[in-house]
Design a protein around this motif. Sequence first.
Motif, PDB file in Angstrom:
ATOM      1  N   ALA A   1       0.921  -1.214  -0.020  1.00  0.00           N
ATOM      2  CA  ALA A   1      -0.086  -0.033   0.068  1.00  0.00           C
ATOM      3  C   ALA A   1       0.884   1.175  -0.127  1.00  0.00           C
ATOM      4  N   LEU A   2       1.916   1.139   0.898  1.00  0.00           N
ATOM      5  CA  LEU A   2       2.971   2.124   0.913  1.00  0.00           C
ATOM      6  C   LEU A   2       3.234   2.738  -0.739  1.00  0.00           C
ATOM      7  N   GLU A   3       3.608   1.693  -1.377  1.00  0.00           N
ATOM      8  CA  GLU A   3       4.155   1.960  -2.846  1.00  0.00           C
ATOM      9  C   GLU A   3       3.125   2.826  -3.898  1.00  0.00           C
TER      10      GLU A   3
ATOM     11  N   CYS B   1      -7.716   8.344  -3.031  1.00  0.00           N
ATOM     12  CA  CYS B   1      -7.712   7.719  -1.903  1.00  0.00           C
ATOM     13  C   CYS B   1      -8.429   6.487  -1.657  1.00  0.00           C
ATOM     14  N   VAL B   2      -9.338   6.215  -2.522  1.00  0.00           N
ATOM     15  CA  VAL B   2     -10.302   5.081  -2.168  1.00  0.00           C
ATOM     16  C   VAL B   2      -9.569   3.939  -2.840  1.00  0.00           C
ATOM     17  N   GLU B   3      -8.767   4.280  -3.885  1.00  0.00           N
ATOM     18  CA  GLU B   3      -7.964   3.147  -4.577  1.00  0.00           C
ATOM     19  C   GLU B   3      -6.850   2.586  -3.819  1.00  0.00           C
ATOM     20  N   VAL B   4      -6.255   3.605  -2.948  1.00  0.00           N
ATOM     21  CA  VAL B   4      -5.125   3.096  -2.176  1.00  0.00           C
ATOM     22  C   VAL B   4      -5.599   1.937  -1.180  1.00  0.00           C
ATOM     23  N   ASP B   5      -6.615   2.621  -0.337  1.00  0.00           N
ATOM     24  CA  ASP B   5      -7.352   1.564   0.553  1.00  0.00           C
ATOM     25  C   ASP B   5      -7.978   0.326   0.012  1.00  0.00           C
ATOM     26  N   ALA B   6      -8.547   0.447  -1.358  1.00  0.00           N
ATOM     27  CA  ALA B   6      -8.980  -0.788  -1.922  1.00  0.00           C
ATOM     28  C   ALA B   6      -7.828  -1.701  -2.183  1.00  0.00           C
TER      29      ALA B   6
ATOM     30  N   VAL C   1      -0.253  11.382   5.635  1.00  0.00           N
ATOM     31  CA  VAL C   1      -1.207  10.251   5.678  1.00  0.00           C
ATOM     32  C   VAL C   1      -0.485   9.143   6.623  1.00  0.00           C
ATOM     33  N   THR C   2      -1.185   8.435   7.169  1.00  0.00           N
ATOM     34  CA  THR C   2      -0.846   6.862   7.781  1.00  0.00           C
ATOM     35  C   THR C   2      -1.379   5.930   6.856  1.00  0.00           C
ATOM     36  N   VAL C   3      -0.585   4.937   6.700  1.00  0.00           N
ATOM     37  CA  VAL C   3      -0.877   3.711   6.162  1.00  0.00           C
ATOM     38  C   VAL C   3      -0.806   2.622   7.058  1.00  0.00           C
ATOM     39  N   GLU C   4      -1.770   2.258   7.664  1.00  0.00           N
ATOM     40  CA  GLU C   4      -2.030   1.360   8.662  1.00  0.00           C
ATOM     41  C   GLU C   4      -3.111   0.085   8.766  1.00  0.00           C
ATOM     42  N   PRO C   5      -2.742  -0.884   7.899  1.00  0.00           N
ATOM     43  CA  PRO C   5      -3.724  -2.199   7.649  1.00  0.00           C
ATOM     44  C   PRO C   5      -3.465  -2.887   9.036  1.00  0.00           C
ATOM     45  N   GLY C   6      -4.561  -3.533   9.405  1.00  0.00           N
ATOM     46  CA  GLY C   6      -4.685  -4.381  10.576  1.00  0.00           C
ATOM     47  C   GLY C   6      -5.458  -5.546  10.331  1.00  0.00           C
ATOM     48  N   VAL C   7      -5.139  -6.683  11.221  1.00  0.00           N
ATOM     49  CA  VAL C   7      -6.100  -7.774  11.211  1.00  0.00           C
ATOM     50  C   VAL C   7      -6.204  -8.124  12.583  1.00  0.00           C
ATOM     51  N   TYR C   8      -7.530  -8.427  12.908  1.00  0.00           N
ATOM     52  CA  TYR C   8      -8.011  -8.551  14.270  1.00  0.00           C
ATOM     53  C   TYR C   8      -8.705  -9.889  14.439  1.00  0.00           C
TER      54      TYR C   8
ATOM     55  N   VAL D   1       3.056  12.622   1.143  1.00  0.00           N
ATOM     56  CA  VAL D   1       2.983  12.186  -0.028  1.00  0.00           C
ATOM     57  C   VAL D   1       3.655  13.324  -0.869  1.00  0.00           C
ATOM     58  N   THR D   2       4.504  12.915  -1.800  1.00  0.00           N
ATOM     59  CA  THR D   2       5.251  13.606  -3.050  1.00  0.00           C
ATOM     60  C   THR D   2       4.726  13.215  -4.255  1.00  0.00           C
ATOM     61  N   GLU D   3       5.511  14.086  -5.311  1.00  0.00           N
ATOM     62  CA  GLU D   3       4.963  13.651  -6.449  1.00  0.00           C
ATOM     63  C   GLU D   3       5.558  12.303  -7.063  1.00  0.00           C
ATOM     64  N   ASP D   4       6.832  11.932  -6.486  1.00  0.00           N
ATOM     65  CA  ASP D   4       7.588  10.923  -6.948  1.00  0.00           C
ATOM     66  C   ASP D   4       7.145   9.583  -6.092  1.00  0.00           C
ATOM     67  N   GLY D   5       6.433   9.795  -4.973  1.00  0.00           N
ATOM     68  CA  GLY D   5       6.092   8.600  -3.944  1.00  0.00           C
ATOM     69  C   GLY D   5       6.223   8.896  -2.651  1.00  0.00           C
ATOM     70  N   PRO D   6       6.120   7.997  -1.802  1.00  0.00           N
ATOM     71  CA  PRO D   6       6.229   8.210  -0.380  1.00  0.00           C
ATOM     72  C   PRO D   6       7.419   8.638   0.360  1.00  0.00           C
TER      73      PRO D   6
END
Length: 351
Positions: A248-250, A258-263, A310-317, A332-337
């Motif tokens: 997801a970071l990539e 935004c919705v695509e990164v989450d998806a 932004v945070t990138v924080e997937p979790g499994v519970y 967030v930059t033009e070239d990536g994270p």
Amino acid sequence: VTRADRLEDLLRESELEALVVTNLVNVRYLTGYTGTNGVAVVGEGLRVFLTDFRYMTQAAAQVQGFDVEQGRQDLLEDAAKHVSGRVGFEDHAMTVRAHERLSGFVDEGVKLVAAGRLVERLRAVKDEGELRAIRAAAALADEVLSGVPERGLAGRTEREVAFEIETEMRRRGAEPSFPSIVAGGANGALPHHSPGDDPIARDTLVVVDMGAVVDGYSSDCTRTFATGALGDEASAVYELVLGTQVAALERVRAGEACVEVDALARERIADAGQGERFGHGLGHGVGLEVHEAPTLSRAGEGELRAGHVVTVEPGVYVPGEFGVRIEDLVVVTEDGPEVLSSVPKELTRTS
Ligand code: ZN
Ligand code: ZN
């Protein structure tokens, strides 16, 4: 161009003659004022900041680019004198009672309009000074978080560990950006668990989620540590969350929806059969508040822009068993994270 100038552009788009800014975080963002009673009024060529007697000295030192006026303790009556025409108010921040009062104070010709989160839209994109503060907050919090596995977890209570984290932050001159989460074993399956008095077990996972505030700006970072050997399921879930987080970071770059990164993260976890166990959004904006725009979730709006943080924080519970969450803070930059979190993400075993 000042922040208030950029707000003026948004007001023009919304056909508003002025905005009465009552959310104190927004007041701070626009004026520099950090006290607990203040209202800013912004319109074309209009920059008025109001506070009461107690804060006049502080306001004189802090407020820039606004005329500072002393009002009564309830500043709405004084604010009302400065506005005419279509006037926006912050409907997400103003109480119904305050709105009624403001309506009573403004001239007859004034139309009060719910303006939504206009200042929050500006706040989402950080300038260099803001990024400096956030980087400093992240670095300070990382130092503290790195010490957690070094000191050991098993046998200590969650509350003890959380207290130690917060003490270490304060020792370094910062405050916690939210009450630290330390969640061992089954407690880790509760994403917002409050640290309790039970000792942390051996051979389990411990979720530690914490952040610091430096110059008003927050950080937010989570690591999940192991207190010894793990079962197959816990190991597999850890690898799944880690792989998802890295993937997801990539995708975090200007122009991504935004919705695509989450998806992307959600699909990966669902493909592993754990979709039901990832019940929150992938991430959120961080700045003057620890949760702000933009939102990386199924309800996320718009695209990532350079300067978003932004945070990138997937979790499994896994209820009754354990939880895993791995969270980095990212510019967030033009070239990536530009990843601000430096604490290693490979599974760290501690005592
Ligand atoms: Zn967090
Ligand atoms: Zn977070």
